[in-house]
Design a protein around this motif. Structure first.
Motif, PDB file in Angstrom:
ATOM      1  N   VAL A   1       4.512  26.968  13.354  1.00  0.00           N
ATOM      2  CA  VAL A   1       4.821  28.138  14.180  1.00  0.00           C
ATOM      3  C   VAL A   1       5.329  29.257  13.277  1.00  0.00           C
ATOM      4  O   VAL A   1       6.194  29.063  12.425  1.00  0.00           O
ATOM      5  N   GLY A   2       4.777  30.422  13.439  1.00  0.00           N
ATOM      6  CA  GLY A   2       5.196  31.581  12.662  1.00  0.00           C
ATOM      7  C   GLY A   2       4.443  31.767  11.361  1.00  0.00           C
ATOM      8  O   GLY A   2       4.549  32.817  10.727  1.00  0.00           O
ATOM      9  N   ASP A   3       3.707  30.734  10.918  1.00  0.00           N
ATOM     10  CA  ASP A   3       2.918  30.857   9.688  1.00  0.00           C
ATOM     11  C   ASP A   3       1.557  31.456   9.990  1.00  0.00           C
ATOM     12  O   ASP A   3       1.098  31.496  11.146  1.00  0.00           O
ATOM     13  N   GLY A   4       0.885  31.909   8.963  1.00  0.00           N
ATOM     14  CA  GLY A   4      -0.466  32.438   9.100  1.00  0.00           C
ATOM     15  C   GLY A   4      -1.479  31.515   8.448  1.00  0.00           C
ATOM     16  O   GLY A   4      -1.131  30.488   7.866  1.00  0.00           O
ATOM     17  N   TYR A   5      -2.727  31.901   8.552  1.00  0.00           N
ATOM     18  CA  TYR A   5      -3.810  31.138   7.929  1.00  0.00           C
ATOM     19  C   TYR A   5      -4.238  31.834   6.642  1.00  0.00           C
ATOM     20  O   TYR A   5      -4.191  33.061   6.522  1.00  0.00           O
ATOM     21  N   GLU A   6      -4.692  31.044   5.686  1.00  0.00           N
ATOM     22  CA  GLU A   6      -5.301  31.592   4.477  1.00  0.00           C
ATOM     23  C   GLU A   6      -6.764  31.879   4.789  1.00  0.00           C
ATOM     24  O   GLU A   6      -7.530  30.971   5.107  1.00  0.00           O
ATOM     25  N   PRO A   7      -7.169  33.135   4.749  1.00  0.00           N
ATOM     26  CA  PRO A   7      -8.558  33.449   5.124  1.00  0.00           C
ATOM     27  C   PRO A   7      -9.563  32.844   4.137  1.00  0.00           C
ATOM     28  O   PRO A   7      -9.283  32.735   2.940  1.00  0.00           O
ATOM     29  N   SER A   8     -10.693  32.449   4.647  1.00  0.00           N
ATOM     30  CA  SER A   8     -11.753  31.919   3.801  1.00  0.00           C
ATOM     31  C   SER A   8     -13.088  32.135   4.492  1.00  0.00           C
ATOM     32  O   SER A   8     -13.152  32.360   5.704  1.00  0.00           O
ATOM     33  N   SER A   9     -14.139  32.054   3.715  1.00  0.00           N
ATOM     34  CA  SER A   9     -15.495  32.243   4.242  1.00  0.00           C
ATOM     35  C   SER A   9     -16.395  31.112   3.758  1.00  0.00           C
ATOM     36  O   SER A   9     -16.156  30.526   2.697  1.00  0.00           O
ATOM     37  N   GLY A  10     -17.379  30.808   4.550  1.00  0.00           N
ATOM     38  CA  GLY A  10     -18.368  29.827   4.129  1.00  0.00           C
ATOM     39  C   GLY A  10     -19.422  30.482   3.248  1.00  0.00           C
ATOM     40  O   GLY A  10     -19.498  31.709   3.143  1.00  0.00           O
ATOM     41  N   ASP A  11     -20.224  29.647   2.625  1.00  0.00           N
ATOM     42  CA  ASP A  11     -21.303  30.145   1.779  1.00  0.00           C
ATOM     43  C   ASP A  11     -22.641  29.739   2.373  1.00  0.00           C
ATOM     44  O   ASP A  11     -22.787  28.652   2.948  1.00  0.00           O
TER      45      ASP A  11
END
Length: 300
Positions: A61-71
């Motif tokens: 709760v209160g944390d964010g996600y590390e953005p990432s993308s697929g290839d």
């Protein structure tokens, strides 16, 4: 929606000649019967093949996600042209019976030959060796790293390897393609185990065998012959497992489908001519939509 040739034939009630040709294609080859043919514009088709998936994670709760993308891998397919002309001499038509009957006989033979040629290319096509062909499954599966070998120097077919082949198809295999000689190897193997083959029917009501819920479809022995090399084995064969699906798995590509043109009597010589052409290609939308079990040697 991409239709198979068997489904297409049912929708061609207004063109008897074309419907008959399309149905003969599908009846002659299980590859032609089962492969959906996706219609494309122009003479080529570009698409994205899944490569790696993006990361996901649990969070507090209160944390964010590390953005990432697929290839994705960008791929392009160019349509190939396969076809032929059917000529019936006026003399033959005159002396051996009704012209339509004679043309129908020769057209049927030509269609069977074209279906066999397409089937050979579906598995063994290599555009780098023969630029007019499209790449077949053997080359595509190798490029996608989805090959399994029966042994370093070949080996007999085993249930473990067969299940490994089926598991290599992500999403579940729908069909096993093999030669008739290879099917005999499979039948011999299953006679020695508790596994058994179930029975069903194909699109035309003909008997079809199933290994579990996966259809077993055979092609002629010279299409998938025991002539492959694996290590010291020089007389090995292969089984292919695959899943079909337009824009998601294995699909044919076409512009115009199977085209049949009655040219009538031509000017250059006294023959009646029918031209059959198929602008076709193949796409593997997912790298794990097809797999090959190679290096299989005969048990006797």
């Amino acid at each position: 929606m991409a239709l198979t040739l068997a489904q297409t034939a049912k929708n061609l009630s207004t063109d008897t000649l074309q419907a008959g040709v399309v149905e003969t294609f599908a009846r002659t080859s299980p590859v032609m019967e089962l492969t959906p043919q996706m219609t494309v514009a122009g003479n080529s088709y570009q698409y994205n093949q899944e490569d790696t998936l993006p990361d996901v994670a649990f969070r507090d709760v209160g944390d964010g996600y590390e953005p990432s993308s697929g290839d994705v891998a960008r791929k392009s397919e160019t349509l190939s042209i396969i076809g032929g002309d059917v000529d019936v001499d006026k003399f033959v038509a005159q002396t051996l019976g009704n012209v339509n009957n004679q043309r129908a006989v020769q057209t049927n033979l030509k269609v069977k030959s074209l279906a066999k040629k397409y089937t050979q290319n579906f598995f063994k096509g290599d555009s780098s060796a023969s630029p007019l062909e499209f790449d077949g499954l053997e080359k595509r599966v190798a490029n996608n790293g989805n090959e399994i070998m029966a042994g370093t120097d070949g080996g007999n077919l085993s249930l473990i390897k067969l299940h490994e082949l089926l598991d290599a198809v992500e999403g579940g295999a729908e069909v096993l393609f093999m030669s008739k000689a290879m099917r005999r190897e499979l039948q011999k193997l299953l006679e020695q185990s508790t596994h058994y083959i179930q029975n069903g029917t194909d699109e035309f009501g003909r008997p079809v065998e199933y290994f579990g819920d996966v259809a077993i479809r055979t092609v002629e022995d010279d299409v998938l012959a025991f002539n492959e090399t694996q290590g010291s084995a020089t007389s090995a064969g292969s089984i292919y497992a695959l899943r079909f699906g337009a824009q998601e798995a294995i699909s044919g590509l076409t512009n115009g489908g199977i085209m049949v043109q009655d040219l009538g009597e031509i000017d250059s010589k006294p023959v009646y001519r029918t031209r059959i052409e198929f602008y076709c290609g193949l796409a593997d939308f997912h790298p794990k939509a097809a797999a090959r079990l190679g290096g299989i040697t005969r048990s006797v």
